[in-house]
Write a protein that holds these residues in place. Structure first.
Motif, mmCIF file in Angstrom:
data_model
loop_
_atom_site.group_PDB
_atom_site.id
_atom_site.type_symbol
_atom_site.label_atom_id
_atom_site.label_comp_id
_atom_site.label_asym_id
_atom_site.label_seq_id
_atom_site.Cartn_x
_atom_site.Cartn_y
_atom_site.Cartn_z
ATOM 1 N N GLN A 80 0.869 -1.186 0.000
ATOM 2 C CA GLN A 80 0.000 0.000 0.000
ATOM 3 C C GLN A 80 0.900 1.228 0.000
ATOM 4 O O GLN A 80 1.348 1.698 1.036
ATOM 5 N N LYS A 101 0.657 7.419 -3.465
ATOM 6 C CA LYS A 101 0.912 8.027 -4.769
ATOM 7 C C LYS A 101 0.293 9.415 -4.779
ATOM 8 O O LYS A 101 -0.649 9.704 -4.041
ATOM 9 N N LEU A 123 -0.650 11.909 -7.999
ATOM 10 C CA LEU A 123 -0.520 12.127 -9.441
ATOM 11 C C LEU A 123 -0.214 13.583 -9.780
ATOM 12 O O LEU A 123 0.138 13.898 -10.905
ATOM 13 N N LYS A 154 5.596 10.969 -11.117
ATOM 14 C CA LYS A 154 4.926 9.683 -10.996
ATOM 15 C C LYS A 154 5.743 8.676 -10.180
ATOM 16 O O LYS A 154 5.227 7.846 -9.461
ATOM 17 N N ASP A 190 -2.473 3.535 -4.142
ATOM 18 C CA ASP A 190 -2.706 2.834 -5.407
ATOM 19 C C ASP A 190 -3.005 1.370 -5.112
ATOM 20 O O ASP A 190 -2.150 0.633 -4.624
ATOM 21 N N THR A 191 -4.213 0.939 -5.407
ATOM 22 C CA THR A 191 -4.565 -0.453 -5.127
ATOM 23 C C THR A 191 -4.745 -1.253 -6.413
ATOM 24 O O THR A 191 -5.373 -2.307 -6.417
ATOM 25 N N THR A 192 -4.202 -0.704 -7.500
ATOM 26 C CA THR A 192 -4.390 -1.425 -8.768
ATOM 27 C C THR A 192 -3.642 -2.746 -8.779
ATOM 28 O O THR A 192 -4.059 -3.694 -9.441
ATOM 29 N N GLN A 193 -2.535 -2.813 -8.020
ATOM 30 C CA GLN A 193 -1.769 -4.061 -8.029
ATOM 31 C C GLN A 193 -2.519 -5.176 -7.310
ATOM 32 O O GLN A 193 -2.498 -6.322 -7.712
#
Lengths: 428, 136
Positions: free
Chosen positions: A132, A135, A137, A141, A195-198
């Protein structure tokens, strides 16, 4: 002289040393000696040769703990987790009983050792779990830049002029408990997120400025300090120059070399005769003057501590007085090591009993001051009350007494001497 | 109509009755007052020193009232012991004087007037002693 112990996770000492060379130099230039221990290397697994304390003495003043893999620590001392030097119990005891300062650095990329997370949780700091990563934006980046407007405590570090950015690279973020001992130092920016896309199984730990990137904790009774940092990038080579001032101030605050204040001496005495309590006990309504000397460590020497919100209290269960202390600036006390504060003259309350002369100064980020002195204030002795003729109000009643008595004498004389009605009438 | 007038009459008569009754009480009171004043003046003639006693009584009352008025006026009882002392010496002296007056008019059996007067003086002196100490 301050001593520091550093434990580290890197199996390859050389790589570690290269990565944190400038940080180590920073420590040395601030006067800290350090010893490196590799907790996870095989020859230290049992870690019997590493000790923070010996009998009743602490061997080190400060401990910096670099990120430690959960798995590696377990492998090392699975049989006796509690005996491990880095068990939360040992570290807590080091903090509480030996006034040891702790700097704990965790990494967002690994499962951090349970004992460290438990310890942080005990202090009310809840770092985000693995992966966790904060980030933002609106920033670059790859790295997380945080502006100095997110600094929260002026006693730790503050930037006067222009906005400065700190590079935290990839950082964990922590939620904080609602405790007065916690000293939040750097919060994440409003536009930051996790960012929790992973890994879509997890809810984001926090959002925006709810999260804290650097947090301190100060013990109330012993002023020992703990700092949690969620990113190794803060101190490693990559961003050393941009973070140098922050890191230096952070370490100095952490190791009790900055924002440290203490009282030298407090005294109180009769305002007019300068006699102390021992020479002449206090009684109700006496006029008293209280003074206290406060000094601050600026990193190399003791200097006068100046503040306008220090308060003195005269307490018997409840405060009878709460007086703002003012600094004395005369030749006698005007020296360079401490500041003398006074209440000026005040009159003790019309109440006898045990009173506490108390100065308590607790500010978030500063070490706490508590100076108390309990003294008895006696009531008046039988011959210390004012006589009736000294009180103007009682003149009326005194006159009444005298008039009645003189009337009585006149009455008796008239009653005995006069037998004739007419003479009595004349007299009246 | 008839019922109304009768009730009005009834009220009239009842008020008349109360008037008469209060008049008679007033008259009785006047009679009693007259008689008691007469007996008082007779007693003054009979015992000349009674006037002296009563004047002293009157002074005591006035002094007591003045002190209490002063207390109310400044709205503070700060030297409360002083007020108590001043007020009690008036009340106490008044009580002693009245009991002496009773014995002076109708001596108690077995106690002559002179002895009563002596007891009055001793009791008063004790009272003054206490009050002077109490006012400090």
């Amino acid at each position: 002289m301050n001593k520091g112990v550093t434990s580290m996770n890197d199996d390859e000492n050389e790589l570690f040393k290269n990565n944190f060379k400038k940080f180590m130099l920073l420590l040395e230039s601030n006067g800290y000696n350090y010893t490196l221990y590799d907790i996870q290397s095989s020859n230290n697994r049992n870690s019997n040769d590493i000790q923070l304390t010996k009998v009743d003495n602490s061997l080190y003043d400060n401990v910096i703990i670099f990120p430690i893999l959960k798995a590696s620590l377990k492998k090392g001392s699975s049989a006796s987790e509690n005996k491990s030097i880095l068990s939360s119990k040992n570290l807590l005891s080091f903090f509480n009983n030996y006034n040891g300062n702790l700097m704990i650095i965790t990494s967002p990329h690994i499962n951090n050792a349970d004992s460290l997370i438990n310890l942080l949780n005990e202090f009310g700091i809840f770092p985000s779990p693995k992966n966790q990563i904060v980030k933002d934006l609106f920033q670059n980046k790859d790295t997380l830049l945080v502006s100095s407007s997110n600094l929260l405590n002026k006693y730790v570090y503050s930037v006067d002029n222009d906005t400065v950015y700190f590079n935290l690279g990839e950082s964990s973020v922590a939620r904080l408990d609602n405790r007065e001992q916690l000293v939040p130092i750097l919060k994440s920016s409003k536009t930051s997120f996790i960012d929790t896309t992973q890994d879509k199984n997890f809810e984001p730990w926090v959002t925006g400025s709810q999260g804290y990137l650097i947090t301190g904790f100060q013990g109330v009774n012993n002023n020992a300090r703990l700092v949690w940092v969620g990113s190794t990038n803060l101190i490693d080579e990559s961003a050393h120059d941009i973070n140098k001032n922050l890191v230096e101030n952070l370490v100095n605050w952490n190791f009790n070399a900055k924002s440290v204040i203490k009282t030298l001496k407090s005294r109180h005495y009769h305002a007019n005769t300068k006699l102390t309590y021992d020479e002449l006990n206090y009684k109700i309504n006496d006029v008293i003057r209280y003074e206290i000397d406060i000094t601050e460590w600026d990193g190399s020497q003791w200097i006068p501590f100046t503040a306008e919100d220090i308060q003195f209290e005269l307490r018997q269960v409840d405060p009878y007085y709460r007086i703002n202390l003012t600094r004395i600036l005369d030749n006698e006390t005007n020296n360079n090591t401490f500041a003398r504060y006074t209440t000026n003259n005040f009159k003790l309350p019309n109440r006898h009993g045990m009173f506490k002369f108390l100065t308590e100064y607790k500010r978030n980020g500063l070490s706490t001051i508590k100076d108390e002195d309990i003294k008895a204030i006696r009531h008046l002795a039988y011959d210390e009350y004012p006589r009736s003729w000294e009180i103007t109000n009682s003149w009326v009643y005194l006159t009444a007494n005298i008039v009645v008595i003189s009337l009585f004498i006149t009455f008796v004389i008239l009653f005995l001497t006069n037998t004739n009605v007419t003479t009595v009438k004349k007299n009246n | 109509m008839a019922a109304n007038t009768s009730s009005a009459n009834f009220i009239k008569t009842s008020t008349n009755a109360t008037n008469k009754k209060s008049n008679s009480i007033w008259n009785d009171f006047q009679d009693v007052y007259r008689v008691s004043m007469k007996s008082y003046w007779d007693a003054l003639d009979k015992y000349p020193k009674l006037k002296l006693i009563d004047i002293f009584c009157l002074f005591l009352v006035i002094i007591g009232v003045i002190q209490f008025a002063f207390l109310c006026l400044i709205r503070d009882n700060f030297p409360f012991n002083a007020f108590l002392s001043g007020f009690i010496i008036c009340v106490g002296q008044f009580a002693l004087l009245i009991s002496f007056r009773m014995q002076y008019l109708n001596p108690f059996p077995g106690i002559p007037k002179n002895r009563a007067f002596g007891e009055f003086i001793v009791a008063s002196l004790i009272l003054h002693f206490i009050c002077l100490h109490f006012i400090n």
